[in-house]
Design a protein around this motif. Structure first.
Motif, PDB file in Angstrom:
ATOM      1  N   LEU A 195       0.818  -1.213   0.000  1.00  0.00           N
ATOM      2  CA  LEU A 195       0.000   0.000   0.000  1.00  0.00           C
ATOM      3  C   LEU A 195       0.853   1.265   0.000  1.00  0.00           C
ATOM      4  O   LEU A 195       0.403   2.319  -0.465  1.00  0.00           O
ATOM      5  N   ARG A 219       1.206   3.068  -3.197  1.00  0.00           N
ATOM      6  CA  ARG A 219       0.107   3.873  -3.728  1.00  0.00           C
ATOM      7  C   ARG A 219       0.517   5.343  -3.855  1.00  0.00           C
ATOM      8  O   ARG A 219       0.388   5.928  -4.930  1.00  0.00           O
ATOM      9  N   HIS A 251      -5.597   7.491  -2.506  1.00  0.00           N
ATOM     10  CA  HIS A 251      -6.662   6.638  -1.981  1.00  0.00           C
ATOM     11  C   HIS A 251      -8.010   7.286  -2.236  1.00  0.00           C
ATOM     12  O   HIS A 251      -8.231   8.458  -1.946  1.00  0.00           O
ATOM     13  N   PHE A 293      -4.964  -2.193  -5.380  1.00  0.00           N
ATOM     14  CA  PHE A 293      -4.698  -1.608  -4.072  1.00  0.00           C
ATOM     15  C   PHE A 293      -5.909  -1.716  -3.150  1.00  0.00           C
ATOM     16  O   PHE A 293      -5.756  -1.867  -1.932  1.00  0.00           O
ATOM     17  N   GLU A 306      -5.835  -3.460   0.422  1.00  0.00           N
ATOM     18  CA  GLU A 306      -6.299  -2.731   1.602  1.00  0.00           C
ATOM     19  C   GLU A 306      -7.333  -3.545   2.375  1.00  0.00           C
ATOM     20  O   GLU A 306      -7.378  -3.492   3.610  1.00  0.00           O
TER      21      GLU A 306
END
Length: 304
Positions: free
Chosen positions: A35, A38, A45, A116, A120
């Motif tokens: 993550l 990202r 996000h 992702f 998550e």
């Protein structure tokens, strides 16, 4: 100074917390490393393209027309800002309406989670609704990070697995503590709770009150909770959430919890903060590994 008895008890807590939650901690850290890429890759996000500009007056008029009884619990703006989807509750299919003319149209399918998003899901609840177990493992990591420097000094460390464990724990402590402590800070926002003696609010009423304090042209959605509603706006760095309770409109996050979230997600300094989070997670994996190896070697010596 710690008494010998207290030191033994804290050492046992440190050791058995690591051993008991090691598998879950490994999953949390590995998914955390993924993550962290990202922000490194510039993938914010909750980021999704939004075209067009919402006209709040049209939205309020539509909601008042199709949800006059105030049964809708969640409203989602479509990305084109030209239609809105209402969710009433379990067992009732969502309904989508065009803002321009109020005409009901087929509800588009929700976009599938990307890579992702799936990672998550594992990071937060092991993709199986086990968020409570992730919470316990996260608490264990906080305990490990706090107790580590208390239990041993680097001057007494040897050049073995335990020695590396102690030295790294002391001199890399700020980096190692970044992820677990930032998670604690991230949770320092005012709880929503239940507001007694406050009647339930409709989404129309929530948006009517919010429009005086917020730019609803950036609205992503709004959903109710007992005694209030949460308004979500499209922000430059991801979604921005605000709580509407009574006549009060305020950010869901405090300044402290926002700082914790940025530290934990690696968004406080662009791609470089993501790199820091990768190093922090790798460091925690190394600490867990050296600690377990040192314990295994100690057990072998005792057995043999």
């Amino acid at each position: 100074m710690l008494s010998p008895q207290l030191r033994r008890r804290l050492a046992a807590l440190h050791r058995w917390s690591a051993l008991a939650f090691a598998p879950v901690i490994v999953v949390i850290l590995v998914t955390g490393i993924i993550l962290a890429f990202r922000p490194i890759l510039g993938r914010a996000h909750g980021d999704h393209p939004a075209t067009g500009t919402l006209q709040p007056a049209r939205l309020l008029a539509l909601l008042d027309s199709v949800d006059g009884a105030g049964k809708a619990g969640f409203v989602l703006m479509q990305d084109d800002r030209r239609s809105v989807t209402l969710f009433t509750g379990p067992g009732t299919p969502p309904r989508t309406f065009e803002l321009a003319n109020g005409r009901e149209v087929p509800t588009p399918p929700l976009p599938p989670p990307d890579f992702f998003d799936k990672v998550e899901g594992v990071h937060k609840d092991l993709w199986a609704g086990l968020g409570w177990l992730v919470t316990l493992a996260s608490i264990a990591m906080v305990v490990l990070v706090i107790l580590g420097p208390i239990l041993a000094r680097p001057s007494r460390a040897r050049r073995n697995a335990l020695g590396w464990h102690i030295w790294a724990g002391w001199f890399a402590w700020p980096l190692l503590a970044l992820l677990p402590l930032s998670l604690v800070i991230m949770k320092l926002h005012a709880p929503l709770g239940r507001m007694r003696q406050v009647p339930p609010i409709t989404l129309v009423a929530a948006l009517t009150r919010a429009q005086h304090a917020l730019d609803l042209t950036r609205l992503d959605g709004v959903h109710r909770f007992p005694g209030g509603a949460i308004v979500v706006l499209q922000g430059a760095h991801g979604p921005e959430q605000f709580v509407v309770r009574g006549d009060d409109v305020r950010p869901l996050e405090s300044g402290m919890s926002r700082l914790g979230r940025e530290l934990h997600t690696g968004t406080w300094a662009g791609p470089w903060s993501g790199v820091v989070n990768v190093l922090a997670a790798l460091g925690l994996l190394g600490m867990l590994t050296t600690g377990i190896v040192a314990w295994i070697r100690k057990v072998r010596r005792v057995v043999t």
